[in-house]
Write an enzyme that holds these catalytic residues in place. Structure first.
Site, PDB file in Angstrom:
ATOM      1  N   GLU A   1       0.830  -1.130   0.021  1.00 17.55           N
ATOM      2  CA  GLU A   1      -0.105   0.066  -0.052  1.00 17.55           C
ATOM      3  C   GLU A   1       0.762   1.391  -0.011  1.00 17.55           C
ATOM      4  O   GLU A   1       0.255   2.232   0.633  1.00 17.55           O
ATOM      5  CB  GLU A   1      -0.951   0.018   1.161  1.00 17.55           C
ATOM      6  CG  GLU A   1      -2.084  -1.015   1.149  1.00 17.55           C
ATOM      7  CD  GLU A   1      -3.381  -0.780   1.890  1.00 17.55           C
ATOM      8  OE1 GLU A   1      -3.465   0.244   2.628  1.00 17.55           O
ATOM      9  OE2 GLU A   1      -4.348  -1.635   1.989  1.00 17.55           O
TER      10      GLU A   1
ATOM     11  N   HIS B   1      -1.892  -1.461  10.522  1.00 21.07           N
ATOM     12  CA  HIS B   1      -1.492  -2.788  10.579  1.00 21.07           C
ATOM     13  C   HIS B   1      -0.259  -2.953  11.309  1.00 21.07           C
ATOM     14  O   HIS B   1       0.315  -2.087  11.516  1.00 21.07           O
ATOM     15  CB  HIS B   1      -0.809  -3.262   9.061  1.00 21.07           C
ATOM     16  CG  HIS B   1      -2.193  -3.533   8.027  1.00 21.07           C
ATOM     17  ND1 HIS B   1      -2.349  -4.964   7.641  1.00 21.07           N
ATOM     18  CD2 HIS B   1      -2.911  -2.888   7.693  1.00 21.07           C
ATOM     19  CE1 HIS B   1      -3.463  -4.865   6.950  1.00 21.07           C
ATOM     20  NE2 HIS B   1      -3.997  -3.669   6.701  1.00 21.07           N
TER      21      HIS B   1
END
Length: 662
Positions: free
Chosen positions: A369, A646
């Protein structure tokens, strides 16, 4: 295979592409800011709690017409730029390979010589993280913001954690079988103004030595440090800047309160703090940088790059009192390994922990990402302080190479301390929904990690991927896993060398890293859990389909709680995740029809320890037959607290070669 160092084959196309993007960018930026103004994060809401209720509404009323007017004015230019930009993508290369040009900081060639000196093997450390570097308006839907500032801070934290010296502490005890250590923050605070060396009189014996230069430049393999290491004994291969401190004790292996206080009180910095590399103006906009003194993950922390990783092992021994030079504990810290992280299986062969830092001497890093191109450049600049080789801006745009139009790249980024020999990228053609707008795929890399006395190259294979994210798309993810295996097999065949002119290469490891967007405990993910990938590759955290090891925790944080005081720093997040109740409050758990989607405050019994969707897999197939690969250590990392939703993960592999090189 040729590695692409520029996105286009010639300078004319590069200039034309820059011109077209220059026409598009104002419209893109204005649209991004317009949407972002209507999507506040929880941090911003809390900051505005003390302001009058009409103040924010007034700001939106004033700025929205301005943004709209400028957006409309920029549209014609953006349309012209798009007409130029889109066809150019057919000539664009699938990635950009960047190599550090500063020869003073380059050390990849030096690392290759270490294999010849290895007697019984060499260890390699891999890291993986989803850093959520999307355009700011889209990142806000995950409750993170200020993408450009976050990119710079993420890069800085990673290289600070990886470039610190590694200090190992072994606690010898005839009876104790637990793993425990003091809090990592217990050794970071200077004790008053006394700058003289102090000793730690807690049965600590210095068995090897190391002097950390503290330049924070990423060149932690200088000639001076190698000479110091060479005359200090025989540390494990591949562990630069490492030091071993042995603690021999009685009383069931537990240090007394007096001894613990001695360590906590006497370890301190012996030199002046190192100045910050950049200013604080831009970064200070992000909430996670408002941290307390001693929080080593913060921007202004001078101790972050010098924190010490501590491994605690149990063995027989007797008390041996001695002192340790203060340089060994320069702003040192001890990672937590409390009772929550005790080894619960007698057959477990490796250490596991929740760590507040990326592992020292991190060799390879796979990120997902990294979609925003400006953020990718900032991140690359920071990572180049430690990693010599970086592959970024991976993917395709427009309609080139995939079935549907792609607005952003794959978001993959790879960084390595070892030279990259070959690289290849493939785009998943079956993306659905919003995922189809990104060129999600897989990046395959071949790296050289050494050579034998017979000048045979020793190589390793690393794959980085990001699968379909939308819940319920089980079939899509399974198809992508099939393609991942097929592409990897083709890549290995196409890049292998066994001719006379090129001596046979010896494969040391084959690792897959990435965000697979399914966990091993959710009932909805049964198909992925039983995929054939897990018959060829081993997951250190997994017992079998539907069952993780007790110490494994989830890697997906609840976005609503990212800025809570309890978890907004690496230290705090580490403490919370070591508690079962803490995990229930701040991790996303496997989905169940019997429970609501909200995680906050949940006290009910939940399956597993959270959704673990970030994986690190390795295989023993296809490697050199006389070598053995095993996991030495697995870590869940909290150093990026407040910067992403995350948890990064890290794995250290030991490649055992026997007494003699082949």
């Amino acid at each position: 295979m040729v590695l692409y160092t520029s996105p286009f084959p010639n300078s004319f196309l590069s200039v034309l592409h820059s011109f077209s993007w220059g026409l598009i960018f104002p419209c893109y930026w204005l649209a991004d800011r317009l949407v972002a103004s209507f999507v506040p994060t929880t941090y911003e809401k809390r900051q505005r709690a003390d302001d009058p209720c009409y103040f924010h509404a007034l700001c939106i009323i004033i700025t929205t017409p301005i943004y709209l007017a400028l957006l409309v004015a920029s549209l014609p230019f953006a349309l012209i730029g798009f007409l130029l930009w889109s066809p150019l993508q057919s000539a664009r290369r699938p990635y950009i390979y960047s190599r550090l040009e500063d020869k003073n900081h380059a050390n990849g060639a030096t690392l290759l010589t270490e294999w010849k000196a290895a007697g019984n093997g060499k260890s390699f450390c891999f890291g993986s993280a989803n850093v959520c570097l999307l355009p700011d308006s889209l990142a806000r839907f995950n409750n993170v913001f200020n993408t450009q500032a976050r990119a710079k801070e993420i890069g800085r934290r990673i290289r600070n954690g990886a470039s610190r010296p590694q200090i190992k502490i072994y606690i010898d005890s005839p009876t104790n079988t637990s793993i425990s250590a003091a809090s990592f923050s217990s050794l970071v605070s200077p004790q008053g103004g006394d700058s003289t060396n102090r000793t730690v009189n807690a049965g600590i014996k210095r068995t090897t030595s190391m002097e950390y230069k503290g330049d924070n430049s990423g060149s932690n393999n200088s000639e001076d440090s190698r000479e110091d290491k060479g005359g200090a004994g025989e540390p494990n291969e591949g562990e630069e800047n490492s030091c071993i401190v042995r603690i021999n004790g009685e009383d069931n292996g537990h240090m007394s309160d007096t001894e613990t206080d001695t360590i906590n009180g006497q370890a301190h910095a012996s030199g002046p703090a190192e100045p910050s590399l950049e200013g604080d103006a831009e970064i200070s906009k992000t909430p996670n940088h408002k941290q307390k003194e001693g929080d080593s993950g913060s921007l202004d922390s001078y101790s972050a790059s010098r924190e010490s990783l501590v491994k605690v092992r149990i063995g027989d021994g007797t008390v041996d009192q001695s002192s340790v030079n203060n340089k060994l504990l320069y702003k040192a810290s001890i990672m937590k390994k409390t009772s929550v992280r005790k080894k619960k299986h007698t057959d477990e062969t490796f250490d596991h922990e929740i760590s507040a830092f990326f592992p020292a001497n991190l060799d390879f890093l796979c990120l997902q990402e990294v979609f925003d191109k400006r953020a990718a450049e900032k991140l690359k600049e920071q990572l180049h302080h430690y990693f010599e080789y970086i592959v970024y801006d991976v993917g395709v745009y427009s309609c080139h190479g995939c079935c549907s139009f792609k607005f952003v790249n794959s978001g993959l980024l790879f960084a390595s301390r070892y030279p990259v020999m070959d690289a290849a990228y493939h785009c998943y053609p079956n993306g659905r929904g919003t995922d189809s707008l990104a060129s999600k795929g897989a990046l395959f890399l071949k790296v050289q990690v050494g050579s034998t006395p017979q000048d045979q190259r020793i190589v390793g294979y690393i794959s980085c991927t990001h699968l379909q994210a939308i819940a319920g798309d089980t079939t899509v993810r399974c198809e992508q896993l099939d393609m991942l295996q097929d592409w990897l097999s083709e890549f290995r065949k196409s890049t292998s060398s066994s001719s006379t002119a090129n001596p046979e290469e010896l494969v040391a490891f084959d690792v897959i890293c990435g965000d697979l967007n399914f966990d091993n405990c959710s009932s909805e993910d049964k198909l992925e859990q039983q995929h054939s990938l897990f018959t060829h590759y081993k997951d250190p955290c997994r017992i079998g389909p539907g069952e993780d090891k007790p110490w494994a925790i989830g890697t997906l944080l609840d976005p609503e709680g990212l800025y809570d005081e309890e978890v907004c720093t690496p230290d705090n997040l580490q403490k919370v995740l070591e508690s079962e109740e803490g995990r229930k409050g701040y991790l996303v758990y496997p989905t169940s029809k019997n429970h609501s989607s909200s995680q906050k405050g949940r006290k009910a019994s939940l399956k597993g320890n959270g959704r673990r969707i970030d994986y690190m897999l390795y295989t023993e197939e296809g490697l050199y037959l006389e070598w053995k690969v095993e996991v030495e250590e697995f870590s869940f990392i909290t150093q990026l607290a407040g910067l992403t939703d995350h948890l990064p993960v890290a794995m250290r592999l030991m490649v055992s070669t026997g007494e003699d090189d082949p």
